[in-house]
Design a protein around this motif. Structure first.
Motif, PDB file in Angstrom:
ATOM      1  N   LEU A 140       1.017  -1.150   0.223  1.00  0.00           N
ATOM      2  CA  LEU A 140      -0.076   0.071   0.044  1.00  0.00           C
ATOM      3  C   LEU A 140       0.954   1.248  -0.174  1.00  0.00           C
ATOM      4  CD1 LEU A 140      -2.773  -1.136   2.376  1.00  0.00           C
ATOM      5  CD2 LEU A 140      -3.106  -0.814   0.081  1.00  0.00           C
ATOM      6  N   GLY A 144       1.161   4.066  -2.874  1.00  0.00           N
ATOM      7  CA  GLY A 144       0.506   5.520  -2.814  1.00  0.00           C
ATOM      8  C   GLY A 144       1.857   6.288  -3.259  1.00  0.00           C
ATOM      9  N   ILE A 166      -5.766   1.086  -3.927  1.00  0.00           N
ATOM     10  CA  ILE A 166      -5.412   1.236  -2.341  1.00  0.00           C
ATOM     11  C   ILE A 166      -6.647   1.170  -1.702  1.00  0.00           C
ATOM     12  CG2 ILE A 166      -4.749   2.947  -0.920  1.00  0.00           C
ATOM     13  CD1 ILE A 166      -2.410   3.672  -3.186  1.00  0.00           C
ATOM     14  N   THR A 170      -7.155  -1.322   1.292  1.00  0.00           N
ATOM     15  CA  THR A 170      -7.128  -0.867   2.625  1.00  0.00           C
ATOM     16  C   THR A 170      -7.979  -1.581   3.609  1.00  0.00           C
ATOM     17  OG1 THR A 170      -6.348   1.116   1.680  1.00  0.00           O
ATOM     18  CG2 THR A 170      -7.271   1.155   3.811  1.00  0.00           C
TER      19      THR A 170
END
Length: 181
Positions: A140, A144, A166, A170
């Motif tokens: 992740l 990002g 993402i 999450t």
């Protein structure tokens, strides 16, 4: 100690190389980065000359030295070392390879080569994906960062697709975190 080990056991002995690394660390701590770099490079040269040496240990040494060069903002030498150690890490894959790609991406980013940085982070993400679910936080973070760089490159669509991915991943991380408590 270095001179004694070089004289009694040879310049390329494990003891002499370890002494070189200690000397380099001491020089680095005292602020003599040039002297430290020279000793680290000397240790690396001796390690490369060892016939039948452990290439994984050599790659680890290269990675460590690359990290030092990154900290010293000598990105060209860091890049050289990273390319060499990543080539070795490809044999086994895993965390070391992903970290190598990410570090190479950071070097490319610091050097102003954002497109190349995105490519390295893409390779890192592929490695992190093979290590799922244990390495989901790293994946992740990598995604990002890559999305941020894509936005800098004005590739909004690509960045948005990564952010959507993402958002999908999450909740999985949150549920794993909750289960661990």
């Amino acid at each position: 100690a270095l001179k004694i080990h070089e004289r009694t056991q040879g310049v390329q002995s494990a003891e002499a190389i370890q002494d070189l690394q200690y000397l380099a660390g001491s020089l680095e701590e005292s602020g003599d980065l040039g002297g430290a770099a020279a000793q680290y490079e000397r240790a690396l040269l001796f390690e490369q000359r060892v016939i039948g040496g452990n290439i994984d240990e050599l790659a680890e040494l290269q990675m460590g030295m690359a990290t030092l060069y990154v900290n010293w903002q000598n990105y060209s030498r860091a890049r050289e070392l990273l390319l060499e150690c990543v080539a070795t890490f490809k044999r086994k894959g895993g965390v070391r390879l992903a970290v190598g790609y990410e570090t190479l991406g950071y070097v490319e980013e610091c050097s102003g080569r954002y497109a190349e940085a995105v490519g390295e982070l893409q390779l890192a993400a592929k490695v992190w994906e093979t290590l799922m679910p244990e390495r989901l936080p790293e994946l992740l973070r990598c995604l990002g960062h890559r999305a941020d760089l894509l936005e800098l490159l004005r590739r909004k669509g690509d960045a948005e697709r990564l952010r959507e991915r993402i958002a999908i991943l999450t909740p999985q991380l949150e549920s794993e975190f909750a289960a661990a408590r």
